[in-house]
Design an enzyme around this catalytic site. Structure first.
Site, PDB file in Angstrom:
ATOM      1  N   LEU A 217    -142.281 -41.767  48.201  1.00  0.00           N
ATOM      2  CA  LEU A 217    -141.411 -41.030  49.566  1.00  0.00           C
ATOM      3  C   LEU A 217    -139.595 -41.134  48.888  1.00  0.00           C
ATOM      4  O   LEU A 217    -138.616 -42.288  48.716  1.00  0.00           O
ATOM      5  CB  LEU A 217    -141.111 -42.825  50.302  1.00  0.00           C
ATOM      6  CG  LEU A 217    -142.586 -42.703  51.695  1.00  0.00           C
ATOM      7  CD1 LEU A 217    -143.403 -42.861  50.982  1.00  0.00           C
ATOM      8  CD2 LEU A 217    -141.533 -43.308  52.389  1.00  0.00           C
ATOM      9  N   HIS A 218    -139.883 -40.373  48.810  1.00  0.00           N
ATOM     10  CA  HIS A 218    -138.246 -39.079  48.017  1.00  0.00           C
ATOM     11  C   HIS A 218    -137.292 -39.023  49.536  1.00  0.00           C
ATOM     12  O   HIS A 218    -138.029 -37.767  50.206  1.00  0.00           O
ATOM     13  CB  HIS A 218    -138.619 -38.192  47.293  1.00  0.00           C
ATOM     14  CG  HIS A 218    -137.418 -38.165  46.879  1.00  0.00           C
ATOM     15  ND1 HIS A 218    -136.905 -38.880  45.356  1.00  0.00           N
ATOM     16  CD2 HIS A 218    -136.271 -37.468  46.407  1.00  0.00           C
ATOM     17  CE1 HIS A 218    -135.569 -38.343  44.879  1.00  0.00           C
ATOM     18  NE2 HIS A 218    -135.265 -37.356  45.895  1.00  0.00           N
ATOM     19  N   CYS A 221    -131.799 -35.819  48.407  1.00  0.00           N
ATOM     20  CA  CYS A 221    -130.646 -35.659  47.827  1.00  0.00           C
ATOM     21  C   CYS A 221    -130.138 -34.598  47.459  1.00  0.00           C
ATOM     22  O   CYS A 221    -130.240 -34.761  46.728  1.00  0.00           O
ATOM     23  CB  CYS A 221    -130.722 -37.504  47.029  1.00  0.00           C
ATOM     24  SG  CYS A 221    -128.451 -37.352  46.414  1.00  0.00           S
ATOM     25  N   CYS A 232    -125.903 -40.886  41.394  1.00  0.00           N
ATOM     26  CA  CYS A 232    -127.487 -41.832  41.507  1.00  0.00           C
ATOM     27  C   CYS A 232    -127.909 -41.516  41.004  1.00  0.00           C
ATOM     28  O   CYS A 232    -128.285 -40.824  39.975  1.00  0.00           O
ATOM     29  CB  CYS A 232    -127.457 -41.384  42.902  1.00  0.00           C
ATOM     30  SG  CYS A 232    -127.926 -39.659  43.537  1.00  0.00           S
ATOM     31  N   GLU A 259    -130.706 -37.375  54.405  1.00  0.00           N
ATOM     32  CA  GLU A 259    -129.371 -37.594  53.706  1.00  0.00           C
ATOM     33  C   GLU A 259    -128.652 -39.197  53.864  1.00  0.00           C
ATOM     34  O   GLU A 259    -128.725 -39.610  54.840  1.00  0.00           O
ATOM     35  CB  GLU A 259    -129.075 -36.376  53.552  1.00  0.00           C
ATOM     36  CG  GLU A 259    -127.917 -36.099  52.548  1.00  0.00           C
ATOM     37  CD  GLU A 259    -127.630 -35.630  51.249  1.00  0.00           C
ATOM     38  OE1 GLU A 259    -127.415 -36.264  50.439  1.00  0.00           O
ATOM     39  OE2 GLU A 259    -129.142 -34.884  51.412  1.00  0.00           O
ATOM     40  N   ASP A 293    -128.940 -48.778  55.690  1.00  0.00           N
ATOM     41  CA  ASP A 293    -129.544 -48.336  55.900  1.00  0.00           C
ATOM     42  C   ASP A 293    -130.292 -47.804  56.571  1.00  0.00           C
ATOM     43  O   ASP A 293    -130.892 -48.445  57.432  1.00  0.00           O
ATOM     44  CB  ASP A 293    -130.846 -48.406  54.398  1.00  0.00           C
ATOM     45  CG  ASP A 293    -131.862 -47.735  54.341  1.00  0.00           C
ATOM     46  OD1 ASP A 293    -131.985 -46.460  54.671  1.00  0.00           O
ATOM     47  OD2 ASP A 293    -132.680 -47.800  53.122  1.00  0.00           O
ATOM     48  N   ARG A 295    -132.111 -45.110  57.351  1.00  0.00           N
ATOM     49  CA  ARG A 295    -133.849 -44.171  57.037  1.00  0.00           C
ATOM     50  C   ARG A 295    -134.908 -44.996  58.154  1.00  0.00           C
ATOM     51  O   ARG A 295    -134.526 -45.765  58.694  1.00  0.00           O
ATOM     52  CB  ARG A 295    -134.587 -44.028  55.450  1.00  0.00           C
ATOM     53  CG  ARG A 295    -132.923 -43.327  54.937  1.00  0.00           C
ATOM     54  CD  ARG A 295    -134.222 -43.721  53.513  1.00  0.00           C
ATOM     55  NE  ARG A 295    -133.568 -44.306  53.284  1.00  0.00           N
ATOM     56  CZ  ARG A 295    -133.846 -45.188  51.509  1.00  0.00           C
ATOM     57  NH1 ARG A 295    -134.274 -43.785  50.824  1.00  0.00           N
ATOM     58  NH2 ARG A 295    -133.837 -46.251  51.232  1.00  0.00           N
ATOM     59  N   LYS A 321    -139.902 -50.508  50.989  1.00  0.00           N
ATOM     60  CA  LYS A 321    -140.808 -49.075  51.334  1.00  0.00           C
ATOM     61  C   LYS A 321    -142.114 -49.689  51.720  1.00  0.00           C
ATOM     62  O   LYS A 321    -143.170 -49.147  52.486  1.00  0.00           O
ATOM     63  CB  LYS A 321    -140.597 -48.281  50.229  1.00  0.00           C
ATOM     64  CG  LYS A 321    -139.412 -47.209  50.556  1.00  0.00           C
ATOM     65  CD  LYS A 321    -139.450 -46.776  49.668  1.00  0.00           C
ATOM     66  CE  LYS A 321    -137.538 -45.164  50.098  1.00  0.00           C
ATOM     67  NZ  LYS A 321    -137.882 -44.417  48.672  1.00  0.00           N
TER      68      LYS A 321
END
Length: 361
Positions: A217-218, A221, A232, A259, A293, A295, A321
């Site tokens: 899971l990316h 960026c 990073c 992002e 975070d 996300r 995650k």
């Protein structure tokens, strides 16, 4: 069949309006509110809002803590605008980049009566619009004589919980894309029905749907993945994950458009400015008014299910995650470490990941 927009479509309209500086109407049974994003508000619209009554700024408790403003509503604070407040004053309070240059703000008077549901809804809209989590608001009676028919109107009690749910994802299209790591690459495009950003799945080879798939899971960026930023480890992680999938002949990389840990490009650059002032990643997010975070990792699980996967070997250093995949019904049979991209420039960033976010580095 009605051609009128449904609630998700109205929320998408409201989000777009806020990005352009247009106020939206938030409705409840006992009152209505006009809400405009603090970021990008014009002097003319500010004057029009102030002419309607007591105007206030809704901010998160994270930002309120930085400003030493009382958050009587727990997660949000409602700061009453002084009579002489202008857009420069609003920018100074809402945006943290210049906090150290202009440390004297306040004292602030904050609201503590009535419901803060409208304030929470306005902040949620600003967040999903990738704006600063701050809104300029004014409350009006439900029988107001003001003509608000040209503005997008939302039922606040319905919109707020709806924005917390995961939007259904449509598998729009997929196509073969030969990649450096494998000529057997295929890119899938997933589109949420709430008008938010599209997400992508890069499938390497033909992974067996009945066996745990090597997965990553990316989060997008731009600075790291594309520009090669040394702040990073995102770019090296992206390339290392794809390379390992290519070596094994199968895998799936989810490229999620979240992002800056879900705060968007502009806010990420604001966080970088704060980091240059000595704050770490988490501290910078808090000064901006965000959580550590922002996300939504449920998106990754939903995409994996759409693609027919129920178990993964997860390429990650982030235990959160793993927990979220398991919560969402995706079995993680193995955590595959991904320790690459460490540089002198990102040493502090990685140390914060380990200390405050629990990353296994």
């Amino acid at each position: 069949m009605s051609l009128a927009p449904a609630l998700p479509e109205l929320i998408a309209r409201a989000r777009a309006d806020m990005r352009m500086g247009v106020p939206v109407v938030l409705r409840s049974s006992d009152h209505i509110s006009l809400a405009a994003a603090a970021e990008g508000l014009s002097p003319e619209r500010l004057a029009a809002l102030k002419a309607l009554g007591t105007t206030y700024m809704a901010i998160t408790s994270r930002r309120a803590q930085t400003l030493s403003a009382r958050a009587y509503d727990g997660d949000v604070a409602r700061i009453i605008l002084p009579d002489d407040a202008d857009v420069e004053w609003i920018a100074a309070v809402a945006a943290p980049e210049h906090d150290l240059a202009a440390p004297m703000k306040g004292p602030f008077k904050t609201l503590r009566s009535d419901s803060a549901t409208h304030a929470r809804t306005a902040i949620a809209l600003a967040k999903t619009a990738r704006l600063l989590p701050a809104a300029i608001m004014v409350d009006l009676p439900v029988d107001t004589k003001e003509d608000l028919s040209a503005l997008t109107s939302l039922p606040a009690e319905l919109a707020l919980p709806h924005m917390a749910t995961l939007a259904p994802l449509a598998d729009v299209v997929s196509a073969r894309v030969p990649l450096t790591v494998s000529d057997a690459g295929r890119v899938h495009v997933f589109r949420p029905d709430d008008g938010a950003e599209e997400h992508f799945a890069v499938e390497i080879g033909r992974p067996d749907r009945n066996a745990p798939v090597l997965a990553r899971l990316h989060s997008a960026c731009f600075t790291g993945d594309i520009m090669g930023s040394l702040k990073c480890d995102c770019g090296p992680q992206l390339r290392a994950a794809l390379a390992q999938m290519g070596e094994e002949g199968a895998g799936v990389l989810l490229y999620l458009n979240q992002e800056g840990r879900g705060i968007g490009h502009a806010n990420k650059m604001r966080a970088y400015t704060l980091q240059d002032q000595g704050f770490d990643t988490v501290e910078a997010n808090h000064r901006l008014g965000f959580e550590d975070d922002e996300r939504d990792l449920r998106i990754g699980a939903a995409i994996l299910k759409k693609m027919g996967f129920s178990s993964v070997r997860l390429l990650t250093n982030n235990p959160a995650k793993i927990a979220r995949m398991e919560d969402q019904g995706i079995k993680v049979t193995e955590r595959v470490p991904l320790k690459v991209g460490q540089t002198p420039e990102n040493a502090g960033y990685l140390a914060t990941k380990a200390k405050k976010s629990g990353h296994l580095l």
